[in-house]
Enzyme design. Structure first.
Site, PDB file in Angstrom:
ATOM      1  N   SER A  46      -9.658   3.458  -3.634  1.00 45.40           N
ATOM      2  CA  SER A  46      -8.675   3.834  -4.873  1.00 45.40           C
ATOM      3  C   SER A  46      -9.225   3.102  -5.952  1.00 45.40           C
ATOM      4  O   SER A  46      -8.930   3.551  -6.880  1.00 45.40           O
ATOM      5  CB  SER A  46      -7.306   3.204  -4.413  1.00 45.40           C
ATOM      6  OG  SER A  46      -7.433   1.852  -4.082  1.00 45.40           O
ATOM      7  N   GLY A 101      -7.183   4.685  -0.440  1.00 43.47           N
ATOM      8  CA  GLY A 101      -6.748   4.368   0.946  1.00 43.47           C
ATOM      9  C   GLY A 101      -7.923   4.303   1.779  1.00 43.47           C
ATOM     10  O   GLY A 101      -7.706   3.847   3.093  1.00 43.47           O
ATOM     11  N   ASN A 159      -9.919  -2.245   1.990  1.00 44.60           N
ATOM     12  CA  ASN A 159      -8.739  -1.511   2.837  1.00 44.60           C
ATOM     13  C   ASN A 159      -9.012  -2.034   4.239  1.00 44.60           C
ATOM     14  O   ASN A 159      -7.878  -2.223   5.202  1.00 44.60           O
ATOM     15  CB  ASN A 159      -8.594  -0.092   2.606  1.00 44.60           C
ATOM     16  CG  ASN A 159      -7.975   0.346   1.468  1.00 44.60           C
ATOM     17  OD1 ASN A 159      -6.956  -0.198   0.941  1.00 44.60           O
ATOM     18  ND2 ASN A 159      -8.678   1.269   1.105  1.00 44.60           N
ATOM     19  N   ASP A 171       1.848  -2.620  -9.407  1.00 41.93           N
ATOM     20  CA  ASP A 171       1.793  -3.085  -7.877  1.00 41.93           C
ATOM     21  C   ASP A 171       0.914  -4.254  -7.731  1.00 41.93           C
ATOM     22  O   ASP A 171       0.980  -4.918  -6.613  1.00 41.93           O
ATOM     23  CB  ASP A 171       1.161  -2.081  -7.071  1.00 41.93           C
ATOM     24  CG  ASP A 171      -0.157  -1.555  -7.452  1.00 41.93           C
ATOM     25  OD1 ASP A 171      -0.831  -2.461  -8.159  1.00 41.93           O
ATOM     26  OD2 ASP A 171      -0.623  -0.762  -6.924  1.00 41.93           O
ATOM     27  N   HIS A 230      -3.962  -2.661  -7.933  1.00 41.98           N
ATOM     28  CA  HIS A 230      -4.813  -1.534  -8.725  1.00 41.98           C
ATOM     29  C   HIS A 230      -5.117  -1.949 -10.135  1.00 41.98           C
ATOM     30  O   HIS A 230      -4.012  -1.835 -10.684  1.00 41.98           O
ATOM     31  CB  HIS A 230      -4.501  -0.083  -8.368  1.00 41.98           C
ATOM     32  CG  HIS A 230      -4.178   0.137  -7.063  1.00 41.98           C
ATOM     33  ND1 HIS A 230      -3.340  -0.011  -6.216  1.00 41.98           N
ATOM     34  CD2 HIS A 230      -5.170   0.607  -6.011  1.00 41.98           C
ATOM     35  CE1 HIS A 230      -3.113   0.457  -5.007  1.00 41.98           C
ATOM     36  NE2 HIS A 230      -4.906   0.868  -4.756  1.00 41.98           N
TER      37      HIS A 230
END
Length: 212
Positions: free
Chosen positions: A39, A76, A105, A186, A189
């Site tokens: 991402s 992801g 991740n 969030d 990011h």
């Protein structure tokens, strides 16, 4: 006449052999820079064409117009996913340079570091076998994941870059990670404002490679 036929047949056989050799050992393109990432490279949560990959493409148009960024990043994704996708991406784009931006991740999921290291090592080897130079983007995670795990995660990128003699971005999010205003809601990011800083971090390594 008989001699001419022999020469013709020999020429056709040679052409066929050369074609087969090219198919088995595809030559890298002089133009493509392949990005395999997650991402952080896939423009998650920001406007399309506002990410760091696009910013570097704009720089290339000014400073190294023979190159084109090819973004094969998926939000992801893990190193296992990147490894499974890499052969097809290499075959499709035949890149001169591969930028590998994966691993975050894996850490977020608490996956074994040996697996992450092994996957990245295999990706580097695949890229080099395809004739491409490699840029490895270093990643870091907060110490709340456990200081030993966090430190081992950071150093695995350093060790891989040294062992495989790749280009190396020490920390993709340098200048971004500690500034909360550069993140989306969030808190994970980077936002659009952060993309130029990330591009600067990558360009510091990629720029000299395309200039030469």
């Amino acid at each position: 006449m008989h001699t001419r036929w022999k020469l013709l047949i020999a020429s056709l056989m040679l052409l066929g052999w050369l074609g087969s050799a090219r198919a088995e050992n595809p030559q890298p393109s002089n133009h493509n820079i392949l990005v395999i990432g997650d991402s952080l490279s896939a423009e998650y949560g920001i406007r399309r064409d506002s990410g760091w990959v696009r910013i570097i493409q704009q720089r290339l148009q000014q400073e190294a117009p023979g190159y084109t960024m090819r973004n094969a990043s998926i939000s992801g994704d893990t190193t296992s996913g990147g490894l499974s996708r890499m052969p097809a991406a290499l075959e499709r784009y035949r890149p001169a340079i591969v930028v590998i931006e994966l691993g975050s991740n894996d850490a977020l999921r608490g996956l074994p570091l040996d697996m992450t290291r092994g996957n990245l090592a295999r990706m580097i080897a695949l890229a080099k076998d395809a004739g491409a130079r490699v840029v490895l983007a270093g990643m870091q995670i907060p110490p709340n994941y456990g200081r030993p795990y966090s430190e081992q995660f950071r150093t695995l990128f350093v060790d891989l870059a040294k062992e495989h003699e790749t280009g190396f971005v020490p920390f993709l999010l340098e200048g971004v990670a500690l500034d909360r205003t550069l993140f989306q809601d969030d808190g994970m990011h980077p936002n659009e404002e952060a993309q130029s800083l990330i591009a600067d971090n990558v360009w510091a390594v990629l720029g000299p490679m395309v200039a030469g």
